[in-house]
Motif scaffolding. Sequence first.
Motif, PDB file in Angstrom:
ATOM      1  N   TYR A 118       5.587 -46.718 -13.526  1.00  0.00           N
ATOM      2  CA  TYR A 118       5.477 -45.979 -12.267  1.00  0.00           C
ATOM      3  C   TYR A 118       4.062 -45.433 -12.111  1.00  0.00           C
ATOM      4  CZ  TYR A 118       5.646 -41.484 -14.811  1.00  0.00           C
ATOM      5  OH  TYR A 118       5.363 -40.422 -15.633  1.00  0.00           O
ATOM      6  N   ASP A 119       3.678 -45.206 -10.852  1.00  0.00           N
ATOM      7  CA  ASP A 119       2.442 -44.503 -10.521  1.00  0.00           C
ATOM      8  C   ASP A 119       2.825 -43.160  -9.920  1.00  0.00           C
ATOM      9  OD1 ASP A 119       0.986 -46.674 -11.309  1.00  0.00           O
ATOM     10  OD2 ASP A 119       0.500 -47.359  -9.284  1.00  0.00           O
ATOM     11  N   TYR A 154       5.983 -43.922  -7.332  1.00  0.00           N
ATOM     12  CA  TYR A 154       5.990 -45.341  -6.976  1.00  0.00           C
ATOM     13  C   TYR A 154       6.434 -46.081  -8.229  1.00  0.00           C
ATOM     14  CZ  TYR A 154       3.963 -49.976  -5.854  1.00  0.00           C
ATOM     15  OH  TYR A 154       3.763 -51.317  -5.638  1.00  0.00           O
ATOM     16  N   CYS A 155       7.675 -46.554  -8.196  1.00  0.00           N
ATOM     17  CA  CYS A 155       8.272 -47.172  -9.386  1.00  0.00           C
ATOM     18  C   CYS A 155       8.303 -48.693  -9.244  1.00  0.00           C
ATOM     19  CB  CYS A 155       9.693 -46.635  -9.566  1.00  0.00           C
ATOM     20  SG  CYS A 155      10.447 -47.114 -11.130  1.00  0.00           S
ATOM     21  N   TYR A 156       8.086 -49.409 -10.374  1.00  0.00           N
ATOM     22  CA  TYR A 156       8.082 -50.870 -10.317  1.00  0.00           C
ATOM     23  C   TYR A 156       8.672 -51.457 -11.600  1.00  0.00           C
ATOM     24  CZ  TYR A 156       3.530 -49.187 -12.029  1.00  0.00           C
ATOM     25  OH  TYR A 156       2.536 -48.475 -12.652  1.00  0.00           O
ATOM     26  N   HIS A 182       9.116 -55.293 -13.791  1.00  0.00           N
ATOM     27  CA  HIS A 182       8.631 -56.660 -13.960  1.00  0.00           C
ATOM     28  C   HIS A 182       9.364 -57.328 -15.120  1.00  0.00           C
ATOM     29  CE1 HIS A 182       5.273 -54.766 -11.773  1.00  0.00           C
ATOM     30  NE2 HIS A 182       4.989 -55.980 -11.339  1.00  0.00           N
ATOM     31  N   GLU A 210       7.126 -59.780 -10.830  1.00  0.00           N
ATOM     32  CA  GLU A 210       7.764 -58.628 -10.184  1.00  0.00           C
ATOM     33  C   GLU A 210       9.252 -58.849  -9.954  1.00  0.00           C
ATOM     34  OE1 GLU A 210       7.512 -55.829  -6.164  1.00  0.00           O
ATOM     35  OE2 GLU A 210       5.792 -57.072  -6.714  1.00  0.00           O
ATOM     36  N   TYR A 256      11.301 -55.747  -8.886  1.00  0.00           N
ATOM     37  CA  TYR A 256      11.653 -54.784  -7.830  1.00  0.00           C
ATOM     38  C   TYR A 256      10.632 -53.648  -7.848  1.00  0.00           C
ATOM     39  CZ  TYR A 256      14.109 -51.141  -5.222  1.00  0.00           C
ATOM     40  OH  TYR A 256      14.442 -50.163  -4.320  1.00  0.00           O
ATOM     41  N   SER A 257      10.374 -53.067  -6.681  1.00  0.00           N
ATOM     42  CA  SER A 257       9.500 -51.886  -6.612  1.00  0.00           C
ATOM     43  C   SER A 257       9.933 -51.002  -5.452  1.00  0.00           C
ATOM     44  CB  SER A 257       8.025 -52.298  -6.440  1.00  0.00           C
ATOM     45  OG  SER A 257       7.823 -52.925  -5.189  1.00  0.00           O
ATOM     46  N   ASP A 258       9.630 -49.721  -5.579  1.00  0.00           N
ATOM     47  CA  ASP A 258       9.923 -48.750  -4.518  1.00  0.00           C
ATOM     48  C   ASP A 258       8.746 -47.790  -4.459  1.00  0.00           C
ATOM     49  OD1 ASP A 258      10.820 -46.520  -2.980  1.00  0.00           O
ATOM     50  OD2 ASP A 258      12.890 -47.106  -3.349  1.00  0.00           O
ATOM     51  N   GLN A 259       8.015 -47.825  -3.344  1.00  0.00           N
ATOM     52  CA  GLN A 259       6.789 -47.039  -3.238  1.00  0.00           C
ATOM     53  C   GLN A 259       7.044 -45.551  -3.042  1.00  0.00           C
ATOM     54  OE1 GLN A 259       4.190 -48.735  -0.287  1.00  0.00           O
ATOM     55  NE2 GLN A 259       3.694 -50.489  -1.573  1.00  0.00           N
TER      56      GLN A 259
END
Length: 424
Positions: free
Chosen positions: A329-330, A373-375, A377, A383, A385-388
């Motif tokens: 995550y960021d 912001y989770c991702y 891989h 990739e 899935y991601s959710d900003q």
Amino acid sequence: MKDIILKAENISKQYRLGQVGTGTLSHDFNRWWHQIRGKENPYLKIGETNDRSTKGTSDYVWALQDINFEVQRGEVLGIIGKNGAGKSTLLKILSKVTAPTTGTIKSRGRIASLLEVGTGFNGEMTGRENIFLNGAILGMTKKEISSKLDEIIEFSGCERYIDTPVKRYSSGMTVRLAFAVAAFLEPEILVIDEVLAVGDAEFQKKAIGKMQDISKGEGRTVLFVSHNMAAIETLCTRVISMNNGSIFGNGNPTKVISDYLQSSSFSERVINFDSIDKAKGNENIKILYAAIENASTSDKNEVIDVTSAVDFRMKIVNKTGKERISIGYDLITIKGDVVFGSGGKFDCRIGEITDISCRIPANFLNDDVYQIYCYFHTNEMKELYSDQELLTFEVKDVKRESGYLGKVNGFIRPSLTWSLNNKA
């Protein structure tokens, strides 16, 4: 008796979504046809709440709905709410920059507004000329403005550039001059949006001190919008919190701020689903639970202070067919700046719930609004899935001891060890 200087009665503001001009002629004709027949505007009956995070079914949204409040002379009213809550729209209506769709504003005295960087400034004119221009707009004579000119220039700290066109000023310099003009030209009501955040720490301290002088010493009225809860709580005598165009709370600053920070209307600090079908995600990853938990107290939902440790926790289901996946995550500020990123590769059993967490240490984050912001891989970094905007939360400077009310510089504010090394 109450000395009411500003009153908002049933204020609502409607906007039409989509491209400007598309279809508006037919809508204007329809409004006119209803008006000449003595009927109500037909578009006032439609429209949806202005929730920017959801997809609507109407072209019309209500940026504000049925706003009612009074402001007394000498009061400092704070207005808080998440982005899109309607704060700036309300201030623009109070400042008469735009008109309400319904309702009325009643005010007694001159209103000076500081809504955006460079509001009311002509970029081709010098700083000195803009001071006189803004004073004239406020209804002051040239003699009155001249008597305040030296104070304005000195407070702004822009003396070297005062005869330079404003278009060559930095955003910080522009805000310095704009605030000085608004504060020293003595309006009865001073309206300030979040623009002070553009200034540096020195200027913020000066601006906040001046606002205190204006309200307490000079008895003028201030309306102040900010995401800085420490400044709001200390400066304001009353606070209004807003959510999706409506008033959510109104009253004592400490109570309203506390209710706002702990409400779901402010932020989605926790998401929880009771089944995989309803969970966030896609065919690869499902997120049943995600939360920002205060790790420094037994109450995980307690307001997060800068001295709190924070746990970012998730319960996920791996549906990829491979146990080894990458999770990261960021941490991003509400303005879009990345504070840091973190992640790793983990074994997550297929089809089962994996409970995983990452701790952010105490005395690390600055007081600000943050998003996760989770991702996800594959092990080969493809990739999944991601959710900003998975979660949103605020870190608050509750236990501040210094007199400075502005935000401490930097994305982080670690508690570092200092020592005095000189010997007698």
